[in-house]
Write a protein that holds these residues in place. Structure first.
Motif, short mmCIF file in Angstrom:
data_model
loop_
_atom_site.label_atom_id
_atom_site.label_comp_id
_atom_site.label_asym_id
_atom_site.label_seq_id
_atom_site.Cartn_x
_atom_site.Cartn_y
_atom_site.Cartn_z
N LEU A 164 -72.67 -149.74 51.79
CA LEU A 164 -72.35 -148.38 52.20
C LEU A 164 -70.84 -148.21 52.32
CD1 LEU A 164 -74.97 -147.72 55.01
CD2 LEU A 164 -74.90 -146.66 52.78
N LEU A 210 -81.92 -144.59 54.16
CA LEU A 210 -81.88 -144.01 52.81
C LEU A 210 -82.37 -142.57 52.79
CD1 LEU A 210 -82.92 -145.96 49.65
CD2 LEU A 210 -83.40 -143.56 49.84
N LYS A 235 -88.45 -149.44 52.14
CA LYS A 235 -87.45 -149.64 51.09
C LYS A 235 -86.11 -150.08 51.65
CE LYS A 235 -85.39 -147.58 47.02
NZ LYS A 235 -85.52 -146.58 45.98
N CYS A 236 -85.61 -149.40 52.68
CA CYS A 236 -84.29 -149.78 53.20
C CYS A 236 -84.42 -150.49 54.53
CB CYS A 236 -83.38 -148.55 53.29
SG CYS A 236 -83.78 -147.43 54.61
N VAL A 237 -83.48 -151.40 54.76
CA VAL A 237 -83.55 -152.27 55.93
C VAL A 237 -83.47 -151.51 57.26
CG1 VAL A 237 -82.48 -154.25 57.06
CG2 VAL A 237 -82.63 -154.17 54.58
N PRO A 238 -82.51 -150.56 57.42
CA PRO A 238 -82.39 -149.93 58.75
C PRO A 238 -83.68 -149.27 59.22
CG PRO A 238 -80.56 -149.30 57.35
CD PRO A 238 -81.52 -150.04 56.48
N TYR A 297 -71.63 -151.67 61.33
CA TYR A 297 -72.94 -151.34 60.80
C TYR A 297 -73.45 -152.44 59.87
CZ TYR A 297 -73.09 -146.55 62.61
OH TYR A 297 -73.15 -145.46 63.42
N ARG A 319 -80.96 -150.02 43.44
CA ARG A 319 -82.05 -149.70 44.33
C ARG A 319 -81.56 -149.01 45.61
NH1 ARG A 319 -87.08 -151.02 46.36
NH2 ARG A 319 -86.98 -151.83 48.47
N PRO A 331 -82.25 -142.53 46.29
CA PRO A 331 -81.06 -141.94 46.89
C PRO A 331 -80.71 -140.59 46.26
CG PRO A 331 -80.67 -144.24 46.30
CD PRO A 331 -81.97 -143.85 45.70
N GLU A 374 -77.56 -143.14 60.70
CA GLU A 374 -76.47 -142.98 59.74
C GLU A 374 -76.64 -143.77 58.46
OE1 GLU A 374 -72.39 -142.57 60.82
OE2 GLU A 374 -72.91 -142.62 62.94
N THR A 375 -77.44 -144.82 58.47
CA THR A 375 -77.46 -145.68 57.29
C THR A 375 -78.79 -145.68 56.54
OG1 THR A 375 -78.12 -147.62 58.56
CG2 THR A 375 -75.77 -147.25 58.31
N GLN A 396 -68.13 -136.23 51.96
CA GLN A 396 -69.56 -136.45 52.12
C GLN A 396 -69.84 -136.83 53.57
OE1 GLN A 396 -71.92 -138.17 49.28
NE2 GLN A 396 -70.63 -137.66 47.55
N ILE A 427 -76.92 -154.40 60.31
CA ILE A 427 -77.97 -154.40 59.28
C ILE A 427 -78.35 -155.83 58.93
CG2 ILE A 427 -78.47 -153.81 56.88
CD1 ILE A 427 -76.74 -151.30 57.29
N THR A 477 -75.46 -147.15 44.00
CA THR A 477 -76.18 -146.06 43.33
C THR A 477 -75.30 -144.85 43.09
OG1 THR A 477 -76.95 -145.19 45.43
CG2 THR A 477 -78.43 -146.68 44.30
N GLY A 491 -81.31 -150.28 48.63
CA GLY A 491 -82.21 -150.59 49.74
C GLY A 491 -81.60 -151.45 50.83
N CYS A 492 -80.65 -152.32 50.49
CA CYS A 492 -80.15 -153.24 51.54
C CYS A 492 -79.13 -152.56 52.43
CB CYS A 492 -79.58 -154.51 50.92
SG CYS A 492 -77.98 -154.30 50.11
N ARG A 493 -78.56 -151.49 51.98
CA ARG A 493 -77.63 -150.66 52.75
C ARG A 493 -76.37 -151.40 53.17
NH1 ARG A 493 -79.36 -146.33 50.88
NH2 ARG A 493 -78.58 -144.94 52.49
N LYS A 516 -66.24 -148.97 61.89
CA LYS A 516 -67.63 -148.52 61.98
C LYS A 516 -68.47 -149.17 60.89
CE LYS A 516 -69.28 -144.43 60.73
NZ LYS A 516 -69.39 -142.97 60.66
N LEU A 524 -77.23 -146.39 64.28
CA LEU A 524 -77.21 -147.12 63.01
C LEU A 524 -78.29 -146.58 62.07
CD1 LEU A 524 -76.34 -149.87 61.38
CD2 LEU A 524 -78.56 -150.62 62.18
N ARG A 566 -72.33 -138.25 54.94
CA ARG A 566 -72.99 -139.52 55.23
C ARG A 566 -72.36 -140.66 54.45
NH1 ARG A 566 -77.71 -139.80 57.45
NH2 ARG A 566 -78.25 -141.58 56.15
N LEU A 567 -72.57 -141.88 54.95
CA LEU A 567 -72.16 -143.06 54.20
C LEU A 567 -73.04 -143.15 52.96
CD1 LEU A 567 -71.96 -145.58 57.18
CD2 LEU A 567 -70.07 -144.40 56.08
N GLN A 568 -72.45 -143.54 51.84
CA GLN A 568 -73.22 -143.61 50.60
C GLN A 568 -73.23 -145.04 50.07
OE1 GLN A 568 -74.97 -141.28 49.16
NE2 GLN A 568 -74.33 -139.53 50.38
#
Lengths: 569, 238
Positions: free
Chosen positions: B51, A509, A466-469, B84, B44, A312, A506-507, B57, B88, B65, B46-48, B80, A503, B59-61
Motif C-alpha cells: 500500500l 480491499l 481475499k485481503c489480510v486486514p 500499518y 491480486r 480493487p 484504511e487498508t 486519492q 498487517i 494493482t 490481497g496481502c495489502r 503511518k 487499520l 485511500r491507500l492504494q
C-alpha cells in the motif's frame, strides 16, 4: 405492443377495476404470510364460492405485496366504490369473512379498521413503494393499469439518452444501496464510455441483518424494477441487463422471472421494445449466499460465474465491469425510483428531501418499536418522527437508547441525536451511514459492546478472505470484543482494538472490510463508558453480558489458583 | 515505448507507460514489501503490504494493482504506512501456526525475511492457533496448511502458467484453504501435472518437496520469468 396499445390495455383494466363493487387487497408478502395470510386467503376464497351468481363478479380478491406495518399483519385493505378505503390489521380467517359479509351487506363490521389518519401511513411519502399493496405482483396487467412501462414508452419515443441522463442528474437521485453516489453522474459515465457492448446490473443482493427493502420491492412490484433497468439501458446504450437476487430470496427470484417473461411476451422487454429500435434483455442471476456479493465488483465476478470476491477499484465498473465492458450497477431501490422521476419530472422528485439528498428512502424499521415494518419517508425526516410517529414509540414504556442504521457497515445513533434529519451527510457526520435502509431501534436493555460484537461476528463470518486486514482483522477484533463482553479484557485491549479498527478501515480491499469496524468505532465514540464499565468495573450496565462467568484460564489470578489446586491433588 | 514521469518520495522519476506502480517504484531501487505479488503472475492486491499513498486519492492504494500514471505523486514509506505494514504482518503471523524453528523453509522464507526487514519482533494480537492438517498424499510434494498465508500464488501459477488449475480455494474468510481438485487429496489429483511450479512460487514452507528437513527447502522463483520470456520468444516451440 406499442405505446398506444399499452395505454389502451391500461385503460381497459382500469375500467374493469372501477366496475367492481368490492376489491379486497390481502397483503401476501412474507411477513404477513408467516402471520397467517394464507389461511385468510383460503377463507376468503371459500366465501367467494358461497356467494350467489349476482354478487360474485362484483368482488375481487387481490393478493398483493407488502403494505408496510408488518408487525400488524395479516393486513386486509377494503376498497369499495365511492367509499374511503379501510385497512384491517391482524386479520383472522373468521374476522375476514365477517368484514367482507358486512361490506357486501353495506353494514358496518364488528372489527374496527385502522384510523384513516393512522400516523404510520400519514407520515410516509410513497414513491418507490407506491404500488406496493395495490397490485398483484404476478399479474402484469395490474402493474400496467397503474402506469408501468408508460415512462419507458415516453423515454423511448420522446427523449434522447442524453436527456434521460440529464433528467436523472437534475432529479438529484443518489444511490440507494448505501453509498449515495449521484445516479445521474454514474449513468452519464457509462453513456459516454466507448465500447462495443455495455451492461446494466441491478443489485438485489441485500444482506444486512434486519433489512428487507429490496426484497419487498422485488417481490411486490417487480415490473417497476425492470422498467427502471430498461430506462437505464436506453440511457446508457446497453442491450443486456442482469438482475442479481440474493439466494435467500427464492420468492423474489420467482416473481422476477415471471415478470421478465410476461414483459417479454408483451413486447415490453426483449427486441424492439415498445416498437422502438431499442432492444433490451434482462436475465436473472441468483446469488449463492455470500454477503460480500452485495459489493459491486464481487457481484460482477459472481455474475460472470466466478468465485464472488471483490477486485480493487479503480477501474470502476463504469470503466471496466462485466467481461471488461462498461457496466452500470445500481441498487434495486434506485431503479425503482427511476420510472416515477421520468413520469413526473425531475423537479417534482427534487421537491422532496433535503438540499443534498433528494427524494425518499425506504427503511425497514424493526427492533423495539410498536409498529415495525417497511416505511418510505422523505429524506431529511428526523429520526424522532420515524421512531415515535411512524414507529409509534417503544413498546412497554421502554426508553430509546439508540437506533442502528446501515447494518454491519453502519453505526448507532444515540438518543441525543434523535432530531437529526435522516440524509446521507447527517448520518455520515454522526459516524453511521444511510446504508441500504435497515433501521433497528434499541432500548436500554441493549448492551453496546454486545451489539458491536454481533455485527463483528457477522462481518467475520462474511469476509471473503481475499485481503489480510479483513480476513484476520475481523476475527481479531471479534476476539477483543469477546474479551470485553466476558469481562476478561484489560485497558490495553481497548487501545489495541481501536488501532486495529483504524487499520482494517484504511487498508481493506473492499467496502466490507472498510466498513466492518464502523459499529465498533461508532459505539466507542458514543458509549465509551459502557466499554469502560465492562473492562474496569466488570459490570454490564445493560445487564446483558454475563461477566461472572469468566473462563478460568483467562485471568492471571485464576490461573494461579488453578496451579495450587493441581498441586494439592 | 512512451515514458511518463512521476514523483516517488519527493523525487521526480521516469517510468514506462503502462507499467505498474510497484514495478516503477522497485525500478528506483526502493524496496517495497509484497507477499502475494510475483513477477509473471496476475496481480491480486490481497496481502495489502505494498500500500502506498497517492496524492489526490483518499485511500491507500496497493502499488501492484495500480498503473503508474503521469504526474502521480507517490509516498511509499511514512510513519503511518510503516506502522500499518507491521500490523498487517502481525495479523498474517497470528492467523496460522508459523513456527519458524521447525519449518522446512526456515531462513529461506519470504514471510520470515519480511518480518525481519520491517522489524516486526512481536505479535500484539492473539495467535489463533488453528488445528490444520498436512496433506502428504502426493508422491513428490506436500502441503502444510499451518504455514499457508493464502497469497494464492500456487492457484495463479497453476492456472495461468501451467494451465492445469489444480489449485483453488474452498470456504471463505478465515476458513479459506487452498485445495487441490475439488478438495481431494493432492496425491489423487487427476489434473496435477506434478510440474512443481506451485512449490517453487510458495513464499513460505506451506508447499514443499517431500523429504526436506528443517531449513532445507530453498525456492527459486526466477524460473517463472524464464518460462514466460521463453514463451514470448517462442523458444519452446520446435
Amino acid at each position: 405492443m406499442n405505446t398506444v396499445d399499452l395505454q389502451h390495455v391500461a385503460e381497459e383494466e382500469q375500467q374493469r377495476q372501477q366496475q367492481l363493487n368490492l376489491r379486497l387487497f390481502l397483503c401476501y408478502s412474507t411477513p404477513c404470510l408467516s402471520a397467517g395470510a394464507e389461511r385468510v386467503k383460503n377463507a376468503l376464497d371459500g366465501l367467494c364460492d358461497e356467494l350467489d351468481e349476482e354478487q360474485r363478479p362484483t368482488l375481487e380478491i387481490v393478493a398483493t405485496g407488502c403494505m408496510g406495518p408488518c408487525s400488524r399483519g395479516p393486513l386486509l385493505r377494503l376498497a369499495r366504490c365511492d367509499e374511503p378505503e379501510e385497512i384491517y390489521e391482524k386479520v383472522t380467517p373468521e374476522m375476514a369473512c365477517n368484514i367482507v359479509r358486512a361490506a357486501l351487506a353495506a353494514q358496518s363490521a364488528a372489527a374496527e379498521p385502522l384510523p384513516s389518519d393512522f400516523p404510520f401511513f400519514a407520515c410516509q411519502t410513497l414513491i418507490a413503494l407506491e404500488n406496493n399493496g395495490r397490485i398483484d405482483p404476478e399479474q402484469i396487467i395490474h402493474s400496467i393499469a397503474r402506469g408501468a412501462y408508460s415512462s419507458l414508452g415516453h423515454v423511448l419515443h420522446e427523449m434522447t439518452p442524453e436527456q434521460v441522463c440529464n433528467e436523472i442528474t437534475r432529479s438529484g437521485l443518489r444511490g440507494r444501496g448505501g453509498g449515495g453516489y449521484p445516479t445521474g453522474v454514474k449513468w452519464e459515465l457509462v453513456r459516454k464510455a466507448q465500447a462495443e457492448r455495455k451492461y446494466v446490473v441491478a443489485n438485489g443482493d441485500e444482506g444486512d441483518p434486519g433489512a428487507y427493502m429490496d426484497r419487498t420491492i422485488m417481490e411486490s412490484d417487480p415490473h417497476r424494477v425492470l422498467e427502471g433497468m430498461a430506462i437505464a439501458g436506453y440511457a446508457c446504450g446497453a442491450e443486456q441487463g442482469y438482475i442479481y437476487v440474493r439466494g435467500e430470496y427464492p420468492l423474489a427470484a420467482a416473481r422476477l422471472a415471471k415478470a421478465i417473461k410476461d414483459a417479454e411476451r408483451r413486447g415490453l422487454l426483449g427486441s424492439r421494445v415498445l416498437d422502438s429500435s431499442f432492444n433490451f434483455r434482462i436475465d436473472l442471476r441468483v446469488g449463492a449466499g455470500a454477503f460480500v456479493c452485495g459489493e459491486e465488483t464481487a457481484l460482477m465476478t459472481s455474475i460472470m460465474g466466478r468465485r464472488g470476491q471483490p477486485v480493487p477499484r479503480p477501474p470502476y465498473p463504469a470503466q471496466r465491469g462485466l467481461w471488461g465492458f462498461p457496466t452500470l450497477i445500481n441498487n434495486v431501490e434506485t431503479f425503482a425510483s427511476v420510472a416515477p422521476i421520468m413520469r413526473e419530472g425531475a423537479e417534482w422528485f427534487a421537491g422532496f428531501g433535503t438540499e443534498k439528498s433528494k427524494g425518499t428512502k425506504v427503511f425497514a424499521l424493526c427492533g423495539e418499536v410498536v409498529n415495525s415494518g417497511l416505511i418510505e419517508v422523505q429524506m431529511g425526516t428526523s429520526l424522532r418522527d420515524i421512531v415515535f410517529a411512524i414507529g409509534g414509540g417503544l413498546p412497554d414504556g421502554g426508553t430509546f437508547k439508540a437506533a442502528q442504521t446501515g447494518g454491519p457497515s453502519g453505526g448507532c445513533i444515540p438518543a441525543d441525536h434523535l432530531d437529526t434529519p435522516v440524509d446521507y451527510e447527517s448520518l455520515q457526520a454522526l459516524g453511521s451511514i444511510m446504508g441500504s435502509g435497515g433501521l433497528i431501534v434499541m432500548n436500554e436493555t441493549s448492551c453496546m459492546p454486545d451489539v458491536a460484537k454481533f455485527f463483528m461476528e457477522f462481518c467475520m463470518d462474511e469476509s471473503c478472505g481475499k485481503c489480510v486486514p479483513c480476513r484476520v482483522g475481523t476475527i481479531e477484533m471479534l476476539e477483543l470484543l469477546t474479551r470485553i463482553t466476558d469481562g476478561s479484557a484489560m485497558d490495553e485491549d481497548l487501545q489495541t482494538l481501536e488501532d486495529l479498527c483504524h487499520l482494517v478501515q484504511e487498508t481493506s480491499l473492499c467496502g466490507l472490510g472498510m466498513t466492518a469496524p464502523n459499529p465498533v468505532l461508532n459505539t466507542l465514540h458514543y458509549f465509551r463508558d459502557e466499554y469502560l464499565a465492562h473492562i474496569r468495573d466488570n459490570r454490564c450496565p445493560a445487564g446483558v453480558c454475563r461477566l461472572d462467568q469468566v473462563p478460568l484460564l483467562k485471568l492471571p489470578e485464576h490461573a494461579e489458583q488453578l496451579t495450587i489446586f493441581k498441586e494439592e491433588h | 515505448m512512451s515514458v511518463i514521469t512521476l514523483t516517488i518520495n519527493g523525487e521526480l522519476v521516469s517510468a514506462r507507460s503502462g507499467q505498474s506502480l510497484l514495478e516503477a517504484i522497485r525500478d528506483q531501487g526502493i524496496s517495497l514489501p509484497t507477499l502475494c505479488y510475483l513477477d509473471g503472475l496476475s496481480t491480486r492486491g490481497g496481502c495489502r503490504l505494498c500500500l502506498v499513498e497517492i496524492s489526490g486519492q483518499a485511500r491507500l492504494q496497493p502499488a501492484c494493482t495500480t498503473t503508474a500514471g503521469e504526474g502521480m505523486v507517490v509516498v511509499t514509506h511514512n510513519d503511518k504506512i510503516n506502522r500499518y505494514r507491521k500490523m498487517i504482518l502481525e495479523l498474517t503471523f497470528a492467523e496460522r501456526n508459523h513456527t519458524c524453528a521447525v519449518c522446512v523453509s526456515n531462513e529461506h522464507c519470504e514471510l520470515q525475511t519480511l518480518a525481519a526487514e520491517l522489524g516486526m519482533d512481536h505479535v500484539r494480537y492473539d495467535y489463533l492457533n488453528p488445528q490444520l492438517g498436512i496433506d502428504i498424499s502426493h508422491e513428490k510434494y506436500g502441503v502444510d496448511h499451518n504455514r499457508c498465508i493464502l497469497c494464492l500464488r500456487c492457484v495463479r501459477v497453476c492456472d495461468e502458467v501451467e494451465g492445469a488449475h489444480t489449485w483453488d480455494v474452498r470456504h471463505r474468510g478465515i476458513a479459506s484453504r487452498v485445495i487441490t481438485d475439488l478438495n481431494r487429496p493432492w496425491g489423487e489429483s487427476e489434473s496435477c501435472t506434478e510440474c512443481g511450479k506451485c512449490v517453487e512460487v510458495c513464499p513460505t514452507g506451506a508447499l514443499f518437496d517431500k523429504g526436506m528437513s528443517v531449513g532445507e527447502m530453498k525456492k527459486k522463483t526466477n524460473f517463472l520469468r524464464r518460462i514466460l520470456d521463453g514463451r514470448e520468444k517462442n523458444q519452446w516451440n520446435r
